[in-house]
Motif scaffolding. Structure first.
Motif, PDB file in Angstrom:
ATOM      1  N   MET A   1       0.846  -1.211   0.000  1.00 23.84           N
ATOM      2  CA  MET A   1       0.000   0.000   0.000  1.00 23.84           C
ATOM      3  C   MET A   1       0.880   1.260   0.000  1.00 23.84           C
ATOM      4  O   MET A   1       1.966   1.269   0.550  1.00 23.84           O
ATOM      5  CB  MET A   1      -0.879   0.018   1.270  1.00 23.84           C
ATOM      6  N   PRO A   2       0.376   2.340  -0.624  1.00 25.39           N
ATOM      7  CA  PRO A   2       1.170   3.580  -0.655  1.00 25.39           C
ATOM      8  C   PRO A   2       1.151   4.316   0.686  1.00 25.39           C
ATOM      9  O   PRO A   2       0.344   3.994   1.560  1.00 25.39           O
ATOM     10  CB  PRO A   2       0.430   4.407  -1.715  1.00 25.39           C
ATOM     11  N   THR A   3       2.025   5.308   0.796  1.00 21.85           N
ATOM     12  CA  THR A   3       1.951   6.199   1.955  1.00 21.85           C
ATOM     13  C   THR A   3       0.792   7.174   1.733  1.00 21.85           C
ATOM     14  O   THR A   3       0.289   7.315   0.597  1.00 21.85           O
ATOM     15  CB  THR A   3       3.238   7.025   2.087  1.00 21.85           C
ATOM     16  N   VAL A   4       0.444   7.882   2.798  1.00 23.41           N
ATOM     17  CA  VAL A   4      -0.647   8.856   2.664  1.00 23.41           C
ATOM     18  C   VAL A   4      -0.262   9.920   1.616  1.00 23.41           C
ATOM     19  O   VAL A   4      -1.051  10.259   0.729  1.00 23.41           O
ATOM     20  CB  VAL A   4      -0.963   9.518   4.029  1.00 23.41           C
ATOM     21  N   ALA A   5       0.994  10.413   1.701  1.00 23.78           N
ATOM     22  CA  ALA A   5       1.432  11.435   0.727  1.00 23.78           C
ATOM     23  C   ALA A   5       1.435  10.856  -0.693  1.00 23.78           C
ATOM     24  O   ALA A   5       1.048  11.540  -1.647  1.00 23.78           O
ATOM     25  CB  ALA A   5       2.813  11.958   1.091  1.00 23.78           C
ATOM     26  N   MET A  31       6.451  16.726   2.337  1.00 19.68           N
ATOM     27  CA  MET A  31       5.661  16.035   1.326  1.00 19.68           C
ATOM     28  C   MET A  31       6.168  16.354  -0.084  1.00 19.68           C
ATOM     29  O   MET A  31       5.756  15.733  -1.060  1.00 19.68           O
ATOM     30  CB  MET A  31       4.209  16.516   1.441  1.00 19.68           C
ATOM     31  N   TYR A  32       7.041  17.356  -0.188  1.00 17.12           N
ATOM     32  CA  TYR A  32       7.426  17.868  -1.504  1.00 17.12           C
ATOM     33  C   TYR A  32       8.134  16.834  -2.370  1.00 17.12           C
ATOM     34  O   TYR A  32       7.935  16.785  -3.567  1.00 17.12           O
ATOM     35  CB  TYR A  32       8.271  19.138  -1.353  1.00 17.12           C
ATOM     36  N   LYS A  33       8.998  16.014  -1.722  1.00 16.99           N
ATOM     37  CA  LYS A  33       9.726  15.026  -2.532  1.00 16.99           C
ATOM     38  C   LYS A  33       8.742  14.072  -3.198  1.00 16.99           C
ATOM     39  O   LYS A  33       8.823  13.791  -4.387  1.00 16.99           O
ATOM     40  CB  LYS A  33      10.681  14.237  -1.626  1.00 16.99           C
ATOM     41  N   THR A  34       7.807  13.585  -2.385  1.00 17.44           N
ATOM     42  CA  THR A  34       6.812  12.647  -2.915  1.00 17.44           C
ATOM     43  C   THR A  34       5.993  13.310  -4.018  1.00 17.44           C
ATOM     44  O   THR A  34       5.807  12.746  -5.101  1.00 17.44           O
ATOM     45  CB  THR A  34       5.864  12.192  -1.773  1.00 17.44           C
ATOM     46  N   LEU A  35       5.493  14.524  -3.756  1.00 13.91           N
ATOM     47  CA  LEU A  35       4.657  15.208  -4.760  1.00 13.91           C
ATOM     48  C   LEU A  35       5.446  15.431  -6.042  1.00 13.91           C
ATOM     49  O   LEU A  35       4.962  15.193  -7.147  1.00 13.91           O
ATOM     50  CB  LEU A  35       4.174  16.568  -4.219  1.00 13.91           C
ATOM     51  N   ASP A 135      -6.171  10.021  10.375  1.00 15.90           N
ATOM     52  CA  ASP A 135      -6.081   8.583  10.595  1.00 15.90           C
ATOM     53  C   ASP A 135      -5.751   7.901   9.263  1.00 15.90           C
ATOM     54  O   ASP A 135      -6.486   8.095   8.284  1.00 15.90           O
ATOM     55  CB  ASP A 135      -7.459   8.106  11.112  1.00 15.90           C
ATOM     56  N   PRO A 136      -4.673   7.116   9.198  1.00 18.62           N
ATOM     57  CA  PRO A 136      -4.330   6.449   7.925  1.00 18.62           C
ATOM     58  C   PRO A 136      -5.432   5.510   7.442  1.00 18.62           C
ATOM     59  O   PRO A 136      -5.495   5.187   6.263  1.00 18.62           O
ATOM     60  CB  PRO A 136      -3.067   5.650   8.253  1.00 18.62           C
ATOM     61  N   ASP A 167       4.183   9.932   5.844  1.00 27.47           N
ATOM     62  CA  ASP A 167       4.826   8.657   5.477  1.00 27.47           C
ATOM     63  C   ASP A 167       4.125   7.436   6.040  1.00 27.47           C
ATOM     64  O   ASP A 167       4.621   6.320   5.934  1.00 27.47           O
ATOM     65  CB  ASP A 167       6.293   8.678   5.949  1.00 27.47           C
ATOM     66  N   LYS A 168       2.987   7.642   6.683  1.00 26.99           N
ATOM     67  CA  LYS A 168       2.247   6.488   7.218  1.00 26.99           C
ATOM     68  C   LYS A 168       1.596   5.740   6.042  1.00 26.99           C
ATOM     69  O   LYS A 168       1.179   6.351   5.055  1.00 26.99           O
ATOM     70  CB  LYS A 168       1.144   6.950   8.186  1.00 26.99           C
ATOM     71  N   ILE A 169       1.532   4.436   6.197  1.00 26.53           N
ATOM     72  CA  ILE A 169       0.945   3.627   5.132  1.00 26.53           C
ATOM     73  C   ILE A 169      -0.581   3.731   5.176  1.00 26.53           C
ATOM     74  O   ILE A 169      -1.183   3.661   6.255  1.00 26.53           O
ATOM     75  CB  ILE A 169       1.371   2.140   5.293  1.00 26.53           C
ATOM     76  N   VAL A 170      -1.168   3.938   4.018  1.00 26.32           N
ATOM     77  CA  VAL A 170      -2.631   4.007   3.930  1.00 26.32           C
ATOM     78  C   VAL A 170      -3.198   2.634   4.288  1.00 26.32           C
ATOM     79  O   VAL A 170      -2.805   1.628   3.706  1.00 26.32           O
ATOM     80  CB  VAL A 170      -3.060   4.383   2.495  1.00 26.32           C
TER      81      VAL A 170
END
Ligand SMILES: Cc1ncc(C[n+]2csc(CCOP(=O)(O)OP(=O)(O)O)c2C)c(N)n1
Ligand SMILES: [Mg+2]
Length: 543
Positions: A1-5, A31-35, A135-136, A167-170
């Motif tokens: 599963m992806p991270t929240v970001a 969050m910028y790196k992920t985006l 909440d993830p 970085d929490k997993i969805v």
């Protein structure tokens, strides 16, 4: 599963975002790196400009994104999100915020005001859907819900993400899907409304369709034009809806704006015996500062909110279903006479060739009109630039951008950044008052740094002309800047225009320029556009 970001980034991409506009800060930078791995992050000089750029991007492409850090960035973008709300632009505002753990520790963190929910509480007022993801397990649902509502209602939305959730997993990603409660059309009521429209048209000899901004936002122009063509019904737009239909179309009347419309448009609309208003917001500027004349004629108003037929009101019809029903409407029993090309006034015709003649708003607009090719976007701000550009004949669906309801001064220069990134082939003309330019004009630096080359005409009339009329005073004077000298501090070209000859010379160079062109147009005292002059004449006012 992806991270929240990661989930958020992918959802934004799926919704249509290739760019996001904003200024970084410690609550969002994580969050910028992920985006940035899938979305180009476009830094602006401040958040307000980012909001205007995202808004124009959304108007041009159907979805825009702005990113801010908590409160200090959030409150800086507020006015542009309020504009997007008023004028139904689908912008998603993404804000980072203090982590959930930090909140529990009750730390007093930089940029915070009163309670942690303070920013959220404010943005709830100016968005159609908003959330703080806490909440993830519900993150995916909440992200989908807000983005889908923004798209469905064509209004801004707000997602706040505490920084320790990036970085929490969805978990248990559930798509909101059917959770979005969309209005449903009642087939019986749609039939009744269709019967009334058909009946009104049968009784009519001079019907007119008035198209408003919602037609652009929901992509309904083509269907309406097919209906108009079938029965040869003339079509006008409101100012906020300008650009929704191609104004070079033989059935186009141009902009209807009450008393300050061109006379042919005003009389055709005001004297029509059957007016179909589709997606129209009846704002004061749209109706020329006076309520629309209804009289005894048959009127139908259909918006995404309601259908009004004379005095009856229905809520159970979706705008797009109504427009669909028009596109297959039969049995109207007749075809109308369209518009008369002979009496249609041509927009701007130059009234002088003498190069020594002092420049006027009219001669500037004539030159712009002559230089526009199919689909050139026009951006303008409130003030005389709005009146002046309202008379230009524009073509194509990304043709006209002006905050003609919320009247946000400062929209057009950052707006051109959004339009050029959404429509990379375009080269807009920006017509902006000196007062409006002083609000956000510094964004020419961002345009220059990205190698974008809009053509920006500053109507330099020494201050707030359109505010002088209702209440004159020294407060309407603003400092005179040498706008053309921005070329000394930024990578832009500057031109000083005082005569028709100066303008012609500038245009020769502008054609091939690869930098933003800043044209400082010195407007003579007491000069204004023809549209503003019509408004002054009809209301017995003077500059
Ligand atoms: C952000 C914002 N502040 C104030 C106003 C009120 N206002 C409307 S028009 C105007 C003057 C605009 O001046 P300028 O851009 O120079 O255009 P002009 O009227 O001179 O043509 C002002 C202050 C506004 N619309 N937006
Ligand atoms: Mg001015």
């Amino acid at each position: 599963m992806p991270t929240v970001a990661g989930y958020l980034r992918d959802s934004l991409v799926k919704a249509g975002a290739k760019h996001a506009f904003g200024v970084t800060g410690s609550y969002i930078s994580g969050m910028y790196k992920t985006l940035s791995s899938k979305i180009e992050l476009v830094g602006t000089t401040d958040e307000l400009s980012a909001g205007y750029a995202a808004d124009a991007y959304a108007r041009a492409s159907g979805f825009g994104v702005a990113t801010v850090t908590y409160c200090v960035g959030g409150f800086n973008i507020l006015n542009s999100i309020a504009l997007a709300n008023a004028e139904q632009s689908p912008v998603l505002l993404l804000s980072g915020s203090p982590g959930l753990k930090e909140r529990q520790e009750k730390a007093i963190l930089h940029s915070m005001i009163r309670e942690f929910n303070c920013q959220y509480d404010v943005f709830r007022q100016v968005t159609c859907a908003s959330t703080i993801i806490n909440d993830p397990r519900t993150a995916a649902y909440e992200i989908d819900r807000v983005i889908q509502t923004v798209k469905a209602q064509s209004r801004p939305g707000y997602i706040e993400l505490p920084r320790d959730l990036f970085d929490k997993i969805v978990l248990n990603g559930i798509e909101a899907g059917m959770a979005i409660v969309e209005k449903k059309t009642s087939p019986e009521i749609l039939d009744d409304v269709g019967d009334s429209v058909r009946q009104y048209l049968r009784e009519s000899s001079r019907p007119v369709i008035l198209v408003g901004v919602q037609v652009a936002r929901y992509g309904l122009a083509e269907k309406i034009m097919r209906f108009a063509e079938k029965y040869r019904i003339p079509v006008a737009t409101t100012l906020l809806g300008k650009g929704t239909i191609d104004e070079t179309h033989p059935l186009s009347l141009g902009v209807y704006s009450g008393v300050y419309s061109k006379e042919y448009v005003r009389s055709t609309v005001d004297e029509s015996d059957c007016l179909l208003m589709i997606g129209v917001l009846e704002t004061d500027i749209n109706t020329g500062f006076y309520p629309m004349k209804v009289g005894n004629r048959n009127t139908v108003l259909v918006t995404d909110d309601e259908v009004r037929i004379k005095r009856a009101c229905y809520n159970e019809i979706r705008l797009c279903d109504f427009v669909d029903s028009l596109s297959y409407m039969e049995d109207v029993g007749r075809v109308f006479s369209g518009t008369s090309k002979v009496v249609k006034e041509i927009s701007y015709v130059s009234n002088t060739d003498n190069p020594d003649t002092p420049i006027t708003v009219h001669s500037l607009m004539s030159k712009i009109s002559e230089s526009m090719c199919g689909g050139t976007p026009i951006l303008s701000d409130p003030g005389d630039s709005m009146f002046a550009t309202s008379d230009l004949v524009v073509k194509g669906k990304t043709a006209y951008f002006c905050p003609a309801f919320y009247t946000a001064m400062g929209f057009s220069v950052p707006g051109s950044l959004g339009v050029m990134l959404a429509c990379p082939e375009s080269r807009p003309f920006v017509v902006v008052g000196d007062g409006s330019f002083q609000m956000t004009g510094k964004e020419i630096g961002t345009l220059a740094a990205r190698g974008l080359n809009p053509i920006i005409f500053i109507l330099n009339n020494g201050g707030y002309l359109t505010e002088r009329v209702p209440m004159d005073g020294k407060w309407n004077d603003i400092p005179n800047w040498n706008y053309h000298k921005f070329s000394e501090v930024m990578n832009v070209d500057g031109y000083l225009v005082q005569t028709v000859g100066d303008l012609n010379d500038a245009f020769k160079k502008i054609q091939t320029a690869r930098k933003p062109s800043i044209v400082n147009v010195i407007i003579p005292k007491n000069d204004c556009s023809s549209a503003y002059a019509r408004y002054l004449a009809k209301t017995n006012k003077k500059i």
